[in-house]
Design a protein around this motif. Structure first.
Motif, PDB file in Angstrom:
ATOM      1  N   MET A  47       0.825  -1.194   0.000  1.00 13.76           N
ATOM      2  CA  MET A  47       0.000   0.000   0.000  1.00 13.76           C
ATOM      3  C   MET A  47       0.869   1.257   0.000  1.00 13.76           C
ATOM      4  O   MET A  47       0.562   2.241  -0.691  1.00 13.76           O
ATOM      5  CB  MET A  47      -0.929   0.001   1.220  1.00 13.76           C
ATOM      6  N   THR A  48       1.972   1.220   0.736  1.00 15.87           N
ATOM      7  CA  THR A  48       2.887   2.355   0.742  1.00 15.87           C
ATOM      8  C   THR A  48       3.444   2.607  -0.657  1.00 15.87           C
ATOM      9  O   THR A  48       3.596   3.761  -1.080  1.00 15.87           O
ATOM     10  CB  THR A  48       4.023   2.121   1.742  1.00 15.87           C
ATOM     11  N   ALA A  49       3.721   1.532  -1.385  1.00 15.73           N
ATOM     12  CA  ALA A  49       4.211   1.680  -2.763  1.00 15.73           C
ATOM     13  C   ALA A  49       3.159   2.356  -3.641  1.00 15.73           C
ATOM     14  O   ALA A  49       3.488   3.215  -4.475  1.00 15.73           O
ATOM     15  CB  ALA A  49       4.594   0.317  -3.333  1.00 15.73           C
ATOM     16  N   PHE A  50       1.887   1.970  -3.480  1.00 15.36           N
ATOM     17  CA  PHE A  50       0.815   2.633  -4.222  1.00 15.36           C
ATOM     18  C   PHE A  50       0.784   4.129  -3.893  1.00 15.36           C
ATOM     19  O   PHE A  50       0.689   4.981  -4.783  1.00 15.36           O
ATOM     20  CB  PHE A  50      -0.539   2.013  -3.873  1.00 15.36           C
ATOM     21  N   PHE A  51       0.838   4.443  -2.591  1.00 15.18           N
ATOM     22  CA  PHE A  51       0.769   5.837  -2.173  1.00 15.18           C
ATOM     23  C   PHE A  51       1.989   6.617  -2.647  1.00 15.18           C
ATOM     24  O   PHE A  51       1.874   7.789  -3.037  1.00 15.18           O
ATOM     25  CB  PHE A  51       0.635   5.932  -0.654  1.00 15.18           C
ATOM     26  N   ASP A  52       3.157   5.973  -2.615  1.00 13.86           N
ATOM     27  CA  ASP A  52       4.376   6.635  -3.101  1.00 13.86           C
ATOM     28  C   ASP A  52       4.236   7.018  -4.572  1.00 13.86           C
ATOM     29  O   ASP A  52       4.619   8.129  -4.982  1.00 13.86           O
ATOM     30  CB  ASP A  52       5.588   5.716  -2.932  1.00 13.86           C
ATOM     31  N   GLU A  53       3.681   6.096  -5.360  1.00  9.82           N
ATOM     32  CA  GLU A  53       3.525   6.372  -6.787  1.00  9.82           C
ATOM     33  C   GLU A  53       2.479   7.460  -7.014  1.00  9.82           C
ATOM     34  O   GLU A  53       2.644   8.326  -7.889  1.00  9.82           O
ATOM     35  CB  GLU A  53       3.134   5.095  -7.532  1.00  9.82           C
ATOM     36  N   ALA A  54       1.413   7.437  -6.228  1.00 13.26           N
ATOM     37  CA  ALA A  54       0.401   8.487  -6.331  1.00 13.26           C
ATOM     38  C   ALA A  54       1.004   9.846  -5.996  1.00 13.26           C
ATOM     39  O   ALA A  54       0.696  10.850  -6.640  1.00 13.26           O
ATOM     40  CB  ALA A  54      -0.774   8.180  -5.405  1.00 13.26           C
ATOM     41  N   GLN A  55       1.858   9.869  -5.001  1.00 16.33           N
ATOM     42  CA  GLN A  55       2.510  11.136  -4.650  1.00 16.33           C
ATOM     43  C   GLN A  55       3.449  11.596  -5.760  1.00 16.33           C
ATOM     44  O   GLN A  55       3.482  12.782  -6.105  1.00 16.33           O
ATOM     45  CB  GLN A  55       3.285  10.986  -3.341  1.00 16.33           C
ATOM     46  N   ARG A  56       4.214  10.667  -6.332  1.00 10.47           N
ATOM     47  CA  ARG A  56       5.150  11.042  -7.387  1.00 10.47           C
ATOM     48  C   ARG A  56       4.425  11.687  -8.556  1.00 10.47           C
ATOM     49  O   ARG A  56       4.923  12.636  -9.171  1.00 10.47           O
ATOM     50  CB  ARG A  56       5.916   9.804  -7.857  1.00 10.47           C
ATOM     51  N   ARG A  57       3.219  11.187  -8.850  1.00 17.36           N
ATOM     52  CA  ARG A  57       2.441  11.700  -9.973  1.00 17.36           C
ATOM     53  C   ARG A  57       1.411  12.743  -9.543  1.00 17.36           C
ATOM     54  O   ARG A  57       0.631  13.214 -10.371  1.00 17.36           O
ATOM     55  CB  ARG A  57       1.732  10.549 -10.689  1.00 17.36           C
ATOM     56  N   GLN A  58       1.374  13.050  -8.241  1.00 21.72           N
ATOM     57  CA  GLN A  58       0.395  13.989  -7.677  1.00 21.72           C
ATOM     58  C   GLN A  58      -1.036  13.574  -8.031  1.00 21.72           C
ATOM     59  O   GLN A  58      -1.852  14.382  -8.486  1.00 21.72           O
ATOM     60  CB  GLN A  58       0.700  15.415  -8.124  1.00 21.72           C
TER      61      GLN A  58
END
Length: 206
Positions: A47-58
């Protein structure tokens, strides 16, 4: 888009992102079903990986948190995920899913989830009230009371209207779902404008 924690999820995210889908959705009750991914939590590595990617792409991350008495209902872990990803936007669905409220400690857990959603990069949608309060029937007075409680806690700028159709059409008409907020809250027009469209434009970058 809805992603599963399986090899290739990054490629799938990229495929849909380039085609205009800039929000992730997690239905935590279904996602953590024993036949799916029962160990998934807001703070586990996937889940952290999903959130990290969402943050990277805003991107926007939309969370249906499941009923309060489900193990995956984790206000503290949700709060950390929101806090640790300030460049992502989060939307907590269904007024934080205030059901069931009649068991010991449930209201406190719900309040903790709402407080987590008061963060600067988080919003709260108010869809599916006819489903959650079907036993009361129209005009769902408990839902309206909780709505005002959340507004007092987080502010009108955090609330996003939604209907959750088609399922909710089994319990209320579309005009009822609209008028429950537009005519029965007693809020001024500027607040209703924020509820019905301005906040959504900001949360989803429309």
């Amino acid at each position: 888009m809805v992603l599963e924690p399986v090899p290739g999820w990054q490629e799938e995210l990229d495929y849909w992102y380039t085609r205009g889908l800039h929000a992730l959705k997690f239905e935590m009750r279904a996602y953590t079903n024993p036949s799916c991914y029962p160990q998934a939590r807001y703070d586990d590595p996937q889940m952290t990986a999903f959130f990290d990617e969402a943050q990277r792409r805003q991107m926007t991350v939309t969370i249906d948190p499941a009923p309060i008495d489900f193990p995956v209902y984790q206000p503290e872990a949700f709060a950390r995920a929101v806090r640790n990803h300030p460049e992502a936007r989060f939307v907590l669905c269904h007024l934080g899913y205030p059901s069931p409220l009649d068991k010991p400690g449930m209201r406190d857990r719900w309040k903790s989830m709402i407080q987590a959603a008061c963060a600067e990069n988080c919003w709260i949608d108010v869809s599916a009230m006819p489903d959650l309060f079907d036993a009361e029937g129209w005009p769902y007075p408990t839902a309206l009371a909780l709505l005002n409680e959340v507004r007092d806690c987080c502010g009108i700028e955090k609330l996003i209207w939604g209907s959750d159709i088609p399922g909710t059409l089994n319990r209320a008409t579309y005009p009822q779902m609209r008028d429950m907020f537009a005519k029965r809250t007693g809020w001024p027009q500027q607040d209703l404008d924020r509820l019905f469209y301005e906040n959504a434009r900001q949360a989803y970058q429309l």
